[in-house]
Design an enzyme around this catalytic site. Sequence first.
Site, PDB file in Angstrom:
ATOM      1  N   LYS A 198       0.875  -1.182   0.000  1.00 40.66           N
ATOM      2  CA  LYS A 198       0.000   0.000   0.000  1.00 40.66           C
ATOM      3  C   LYS A 198       0.903   1.220   0.000  1.00 40.66           C
ATOM      4  O   LYS A 198       2.042   1.156   0.464  1.00 40.66           O
ATOM      5  CB  LYS A 198      -0.864   0.016   1.267  1.00 40.66           C
ATOM      6  CG  LYS A 198      -2.139   0.793   1.124  1.00 40.66           C
ATOM      7  CD  LYS A 198      -3.201  -0.044   0.459  1.00 40.66           C
ATOM      8  CE  LYS A 198      -4.542   0.623   0.426  1.00 40.66           C
ATOM      9  NZ  LYS A 198      -5.588  -0.333   0.039  1.00 40.66           N
TER      10      LYS A 198
HETATM   11  P1  NAD Z   1     -13.041   7.482  -2.596  1.00 40.81           P
HETATM   12  O1  NAD Z   1     -11.971   8.476  -2.396  1.00 40.81           O
HETATM   13  O2  NAD Z   1     -13.600   7.260  -3.955  1.00 40.81           O
HETATM   14  O3  NAD Z   1     -14.270   7.817  -1.612  1.00 40.81           O
HETATM   15  C1  NAD Z   1     -14.101   8.011  -0.240  1.00 40.81           C
HETATM   16  C2  NAD Z   1     -15.440   8.391   0.373  1.00 40.81           C
HETATM   17  O4  NAD Z   1     -15.280   8.486   1.795  1.00 40.81           O
HETATM   18  C3  NAD Z   1     -15.972   9.756  -0.098  1.00 40.81           C
HETATM   19  O5  NAD Z   1     -17.368   9.662  -0.275  1.00 40.81           O
HETATM   20  C4  NAD Z   1     -15.655  10.662   1.090  1.00 40.81           C
HETATM   21  O6  NAD Z   1     -16.527  11.770   1.197  1.00 40.81           O
HETATM   22  C5  NAD Z   1     -15.846   9.697   2.248  1.00 40.81           C
HETATM   23  N1  NAD Z   1     -15.166  10.170   3.463  1.00 40.81           N
HETATM   24  C6  NAD Z   1     -13.878  10.603   3.580  1.00 40.81           C
HETATM   25  N2  NAD Z   1     -13.656  11.015   4.845  1.00 40.81           N
HETATM   26  C7  NAD Z   1     -14.805  10.834   5.525  1.00 40.81           C
HETATM   27  C8  NAD Z   1     -15.212  11.079   6.863  1.00 40.81           C
HETATM   28  N3  NAD Z   1     -14.357  11.584   7.756  1.00 40.81           N
HETATM   29  N4  NAD Z   1     -16.491  10.785   7.219  1.00 40.81           N
HETATM   30  C9  NAD Z   1     -17.361  10.283   6.323  1.00 40.81           C
HETATM   31  N5  NAD Z   1     -17.018  10.017   5.039  1.00 40.81           N
HETATM   32  C10 NAD Z   1     -15.766  10.286   4.648  1.00 40.81           C
HETATM   33  O7  NAD Z   1     -12.464   6.093  -1.999  1.00 40.81           O
HETATM   34  P2  NAD Z   1     -12.885   4.590  -2.372  1.00 40.81           P
HETATM   35  O8  NAD Z   1     -11.960   4.082  -3.412  1.00 40.81           O
HETATM   36  O9  NAD Z   1     -14.356   4.511  -2.558  1.00 40.81           O
HETATM   37  O10 NAD Z   1     -12.477   3.837  -1.010  1.00 40.81           O
HETATM   38  C11 NAD Z   1     -13.348   3.788   0.125  1.00 40.81           C
HETATM   39  C12 NAD Z   1     -12.876   2.709   1.094  1.00 40.81           C
HETATM   40  O11 NAD Z   1     -12.852   1.440   0.438  1.00 40.81           O
HETATM   41  C13 NAD Z   1     -11.454   2.912   1.627  1.00 40.81           C
HETATM   42  O12 NAD Z   1     -11.390   2.442   2.949  1.00 40.81           O
HETATM   43  C14 NAD Z   1     -10.622   2.029   0.721  1.00 40.81           C
HETATM   44  O13 NAD Z   1      -9.398   1.646   1.319  1.00 40.81           O
HETATM   45  C15 NAD Z   1     -11.568   0.863   0.543  1.00 40.81           C
HETATM   46  N6  NAD Z   1     -11.297   0.041  -0.644  1.00 40.81           N
HETATM   47  C16 NAD Z   1     -11.312   0.591  -1.896  1.00 40.81           C
HETATM   48  C17 NAD Z   1     -11.105  -0.223  -2.998  1.00 40.81           C
HETATM   49  C18 NAD Z   1     -11.197   0.308  -4.408  1.00 40.81           C
HETATM   50  O14 NAD Z   1     -11.200  -0.507  -5.337  1.00 40.81           O
HETATM   51  N7  NAD Z   1     -11.292   1.617  -4.632  1.00 40.81           N
HETATM   52  C19 NAD Z   1     -10.866  -1.589  -2.820  1.00 40.81           C
HETATM   53  C20 NAD Z   1     -10.871  -2.123  -1.529  1.00 40.81           C
HETATM   54  C21 NAD Z   1     -11.109  -1.291  -0.448  1.00 40.81           C
END
Ligand code: NAD
Length: 507
Positions: free
Chosen positions: A174
């Site tokens: 990561k």
């Molecule tokens: P992203 O940046 O597209 O979206 C993040 C979201 O979280 C946004 O809606 C933002 O407003 C919200 N957020 C941020 N801070 C916040 C807070 N303090 N309170 C409430 N909401 C908050 O990110 P993503 O790619 O959708 O990833 C989201 C989660 O999923 C992360 O934990 C990431 O590690 C995990 N994840 C993502 C993937 C992927 O393929 N993108 C895969 C596995 C896990």
Amino acid sequence: MGRNGKKSFYEQSMETFHRAAELIHLDRRVRMELEEPDFEHIFYVTVETRDRLVPLVLGDLARFADLRPSDVRAGEALEPLADGAFILHRRALLSAGITMREGVIHIPGKGFFRLEPGGPRKFKAYRIQHNQVRGPYKGGIRFHPDVSLDLFKTLAADMTWKTAIAEVPFGGAKGGIKIDPFAFSREEIEHISLRYVYKLKNLMGPFLDIPAPDVGTNGEIMAYMMRQYTDGERQHHALRGVVTGKDVRIGGSEGRSRATGQGVVYCLEEWAREAGLELRGARVILQGFGNVGSAAAEILHAMGARIVAVNDAGGTVHREAGLDVPALVQHVHANPRNLRRTVAAFPGGTALSEDDFWAMPAEVCIPAALGGEIDGRVAERLRVRVLAEAANGPTTPEGDEVLRRRGIEVIPDVICNAGGVTVSYYEWLQNQRLEHWTEAEVNARLEQALKKNYALIRDVARGQGRRTPLYDARSYCVGEPVDVRTAAMVVALKRIEAHYLIEGFSQ
Ligand code: NAD
């Protein structure tokens, strides 16, 4: 121990590892290999930033009230940023009359701004490579102001467990940059991404370390990274698999952008089937409406579930009858004026406090934002049957304890959000073979991979050592029932340990 005698994120997250390692009597040397990452790369990325127009603070406004408005062809010359500033593109100066006093200009319809000259800026960057015994390091790139070595170590180790659970031939990594991506222009983000890969180039590669999108990054950034890595290389087409999560038109996989959300839904379907719950009509509360959250919401909405409340970094929207998810997606992701991409101010729902959000009665809660959100206090408030961990590490150990006591079931992150890395593997395979699979093909494989491994994890949790046409749980069971998070770790550790025990150690 971290500062103040408190446990670090990493120490907290490794509690499940140690519990599972004890239960299966994990080989001592293997345990030591896995306890800390293989490599911790910390470096700096410097780029030139553009000139900015920053809104004038209130106290200064009076002094400039008489400043003659500039004739800036503002629309095209200024690029708005989510923090309220504007990037000043130099062509504005060529085509418009500008009046400036003490570095302040007045732009009709936009306000008073102070010119902040651009220049070199330095950002702290990370890439943690946790383990590669099962295959090349694999894991996302996060652009966020609150990142740290401690956090990236935790997330990198999670990838090692997740790739083993999803049975993809990768290890765990990561990384990312300590930056608020909303405070920079697209061009600046492009330069920062290119520079990150420039620094990391010798440490990454399709058979070495393969980044993907995570919080604050997306397919566009993956394209920049691929370009920087492959440009000028003799066999550059053979190197497309250096990053995953690319746009489908440049070697990405069908289904990848929705894969994590889709995987969450496959796990929920499997859970609901056993729990006797109909997802059609079920109420869902969701935190995070980015890549993962919005995809999960769209798929569940199309299945007839009701997304009753969504919370994100900007606020919460609520509608008891269920939010109109396609309209909410438009509001967040297709509205150029919604610079922070937040659900706040969505006209199709009412606002709600964060406290009331967590206490909203529903069948399903999906945290899909950042880690550590479900602490003991939030876990006490939840009024749901199942927590589907779409985010990485959303539940603290204390939160876990409360959920267990209150009988709220958990679909652990290492299987729940493994859809992303699974389809990343399909993307990587397609890149190696120069193939292009259909979305139906991708989803059929994904569904089988996740449902099978989730069912296996649940058998291990129940101590049910049975053999089915898809898997054999006998070699994983520990002779007693364990919680589902520990069971997932048992599956991961057994698969990883096999490599060390069969291949041995080079000296
Ligand atoms: P992203 O940046 O597209 O979206 C993040 C979201 O979280 C946004 O809606 C933002 O407003 C919200 N957020 C941020 N801070 C916040 C807070 N303090 N309170 C409430 N909401 C908050 O990110 P993503 O790619 O959708 O990833 C989201 C989660 O999923 C992360 O934990 C990431 O590690 C995990 N994840 C993502 C993937 C992927 O393929 N993108 C895969 C596995 C896990």
